[in-house]
Enzyme design. Structure first.
Site, PDB file in Angstrom:
ATOM      1  N   ARG A   1       0.819  -1.215   0.000  1.00  0.00           N
ATOM      2  CA  ARG A   1       0.000   0.000   0.000  1.00  0.00           C
ATOM      3  C   ARG A   1       0.849   1.259   0.000  1.00  0.00           C
ATOM      4  O   ARG A   1       0.460   2.285  -0.550  1.00  0.00           O
ATOM      5  CB  ARG A   1      -0.980   0.012   1.187  1.00  0.00           C
ATOM      6  CG  ARG A   1      -2.168  -0.934   1.010  1.00  0.00           C
ATOM      7  CD  ARG A   1      -3.238  -0.662   2.043  1.00  0.00           C
ATOM      8  NE  ARG A   1      -2.693  -0.651   3.384  1.00  0.00           N
ATOM      9  CZ  ARG A   1      -2.580  -1.729   4.164  1.00  0.00           C
ATOM     10  NH1 ARG A   1      -3.004  -2.905   3.732  1.00  0.00           N
ATOM     11  NH2 ARG A   1      -2.067  -1.635   5.362  1.00  0.00           N
TER      12      ARG A   1
ATOM     13  N   GLU B   1       5.018  -6.792  16.504  1.00  0.00           N
ATOM     14  CA  GLU B   1       4.319  -7.120  17.752  1.00  0.00           C
ATOM     15  C   GLU B   1       4.711  -8.531  18.199  1.00  0.00           C
ATOM     16  O   GLU B   1       5.014  -8.775  19.360  1.00  0.00           O
ATOM     17  CB  GLU B   1       2.807  -7.016  17.510  1.00  0.00           C
ATOM     18  CG  GLU B   1       2.004  -6.936  18.789  1.00  0.00           C
ATOM     19  CD  GLU B   1       0.499  -6.837  18.495  1.00  0.00           C
ATOM     20  OE1 GLU B   1      -0.270  -6.868  19.434  1.00  0.00           O
ATOM     21  OE2 GLU B   1       0.131  -6.752  17.290  1.00  0.00           O
TER      22      GLU B   1
END
Lengths: 171, 171
Positions: A59, A96
């Site tokens: 993106r 994460e």
């Protein structure tokens, strides 16, 4: 920008349970909204002279190359491992859970060039930080980091301290 | 276009032994060359009224969104499975070895819209064919297929027979 904001679609539980994903495809599909985002992002960096715009797949490419065209700068794709054909520099960054890896061509930047890093979304900032390391490794200067959407509650700005970060929409 | 051609870099043995990869990153890095490619691609379709430009990740996004901005059209990303957050339509297509899969949002196109498919490279044409199927499934019309580089010896045009295919550089 109200029109643009109204086109950002919340998709619950993507990519996993409990996450509300900010879907920008309705913005991309609307020529007026798409143009507004690019013009406003360019306006945020109108005080800078930019040699190259860098962005990560996929993106990020959409906003990165549009900014490059608008600012009359070159475009540099930063990619996941194994995608770029020529010699590359690599970097690892924290996710994460686990580690991410990015590559850029070893001849992507010249020393002293002013580079703008662009992405659709600033979340935890890991991808942006890794990208900045790749850019600075080649002696180029980070002129700034521009994001369409910033998720303020994830504190990506803290990880990127010292950089000039500008976002169009903060959520 | 001679300047643009001179910036397409041959990288031997990528992604595997015996393949000469056409590296377009030096074109992207050069603002004049990048602008030339987008202007010339837009010129190839100046006789068409385009509502949306569709492209596949990741390199296709670079040229697709640039064309969308230039033609004042919307941009629709076609992606690998699991990347798009909203409801999708899916398609499978043949690869040299095995199968590829593509997805597009189920509300990406309206019936009757004129859609231009853009990619950096026309090779065997599998990705383009799968993309055309996704576009036509939603009742939109393929106005044309535009490529920066066409590898003529791979006969992608045969697979895409019936479509209006225009390429900037044929190798």
């Amino acid at each position: 920008m109200d029109h643009v904001r109204s086109l950002i679609r919340d998709v619950p539980d993507f990519p996993k349970q409990g996450i509300i994903f900010k879907d920008i495809t309705p913005v991309l599909a609307n020529p007026t909204a798409l143009r507004t985002v690019i013009e406003k992002l360019a306006g945020l960096f109108a005080d800078q002279s930019i040699d190259k715009v860098a962005a990560t797949e996929s993106r990020g490419f959409i906003f990165g190359v549009s900014l490059a065209m608008r600012l009359d700068a070159g475009f540099v794709p930063i990619r996941k491992p194994g995608k770029l054909p020529y010699q590359t520099n690599k970097v690892s960054y924290s996710l994460e859970y686990g580690e991410g890896h990015l590559e850029v061509h070893a001849d992507a930047f010249r020393a002293g060039e002013n580079v703008l890093f662009i992405d659709d979304l600033l979340a935890t900032g890991g991808t942006a930080l890794g990208s900045c390391q790749l850019i600075e490794q080649q002696g180029a200067r980070i002129a700034g980091l521009g994001f369409f959407i910033e998720l303020g509650f994830l504190n990506g700005r803290e990880l990127l301290e010292g950089h000039d970060i500008r976002s169009l929409v903060t959520l």
